[in-house]
Enzyme design. Structure first.
Site, PDB file in Angstrom:
ATOM      1  N   GLY A 173      37.656  41.259  39.155  1.00 23.42           N
ATOM      2  CA  GLY A 173      38.251  41.767  37.927  1.00 23.42           C
ATOM      3  C   GLY A 173      37.841  43.212  37.723  1.00 23.42           C
ATOM      4  CB  SER A 232      36.151  41.650  33.668  1.00 20.30           C
ATOM      5  OG  SER A 232      35.633  41.653  34.987  1.00 20.30           O
ATOM      6  CG  ASP A 273      26.867  41.927  41.409  1.00 18.03           C
ATOM      7  OD1 ASP A 273      27.959  41.390  41.116  1.00 18.03           O
ATOM      8  OD2 ASP A 273      26.309  42.762  40.673  1.00 18.03           O
ATOM      9  CD  GLU A 274      28.890  46.152  41.224  1.00 19.12           C
ATOM     10  OE1 GLU A 274      30.021  46.501  41.645  1.00 19.12           O
ATOM     11  OE2 GLU A 274      28.620  46.096  40.008  1.00 19.12           O
ATOM     12  CB  VAL A 275      31.404  41.922  47.399  1.00 19.35           C
ATOM     13  CG1 VAL A 275      32.770  41.777  46.759  1.00 19.35           C
ATOM     14  CG2 VAL A 275      31.416  41.537  48.860  1.00 19.35           C
ATOM     15  CB  CYS A 293      42.932  47.322  26.807  1.00 14.48           C
ATOM     16  SG  CYS A 293      43.523  49.033  26.905  1.00 14.48           S
TER      17      CYS A 293
END
Length: 194
Positions: free
Chosen positions: A15, A19, A88-90, A145
């Site tokens: 996402g 998110s 994480d943060e792939v 948003c």
């Protein structure tokens, strides 16, 4: 969701920024720990926003992590007694991450990865699309948003409070000082064709 008779599968959490991707990864890792499963968490060395050795969500949740420079370095830390491998943060890993994740799942590990599915331009980011294609489970999260309050599926990069141009560098590690969540209609990338 997790009624698989065989061990070993891939879960992708993706996402926009803000998110809840890291928060969801941390939640899943904590659940495995309650179930007395052995889990190890990895993060790319480039991600040092909040901590060098923790995965930290924007709301402050954290879990210990092993920072690695290259995807294949993950193999150095994985042992047979582990059940769950979380990354994480792939999107910041090299292209070998797809092969590494496949090998781990094929060896019987539950592999959970989290990352941005789109870059600030709204284009597929890194190896995340390939990981989504091979995963057994994909969870796509949305933020809110910051302009209109609609569900946000994109990440707006800001430079001096103005949208970054299409040809700006793709990778810029940052948080709320550089990025905000946007919906399709409020997301702006100067010089990009719509």
């Amino acid at each position: 969701m997790y009624l698989i008779n065989q061990n070993g599968w891939i879960e992708v959490i993706c996402g926009s920024m803000f998110s809840g991707k890291s928060e969801e990864l941390i939640r899943r890792v904590r659940r495995t720990q309650f179930a007395k499963q052995n889990a190890i968490v990895f993060k790319p060395c480039i991600d040092n926003r909040y901590s060098e050795e923790d995965v930290v969500s924007h709301n402050g949740m954290k879990v210990k992590a092993v920072p690695v420079s290259a995807s294949k370095d993950i193999f150095k830390y994985v042992t047979e007694d582990m059940n769950v491998i979380a990354i994480d943060e792939v999107q910041f890993f090299d292209e070998d991450i797809v092969e590494v994740v496949q090998i781990l799942a094929n060896r019987g590990y539950r592999v959970i990865v989290a990352g941005l599915d789109q870059d600030f331009r709204g284009l597929p980011f890194g190896q995340v699309p390939q990981l989504m294609a091979i995963a057994e489970y994909v969870t796509k999260l949305q933020a809110v948003c910051s302009v209109c309050g609609s569900p946000a599926s994109r990440t707006q990069r800001l430079i001096n409070d103005e949208p970054a141009a299409f040809d700006d560098p793709i990778i810029l590690v940052g948080a709320s000082e550089s990025y905000e969540p946007r919906c399709r209609h409020c997301h702006a990338v100067p010089t990009k064709q719509r």
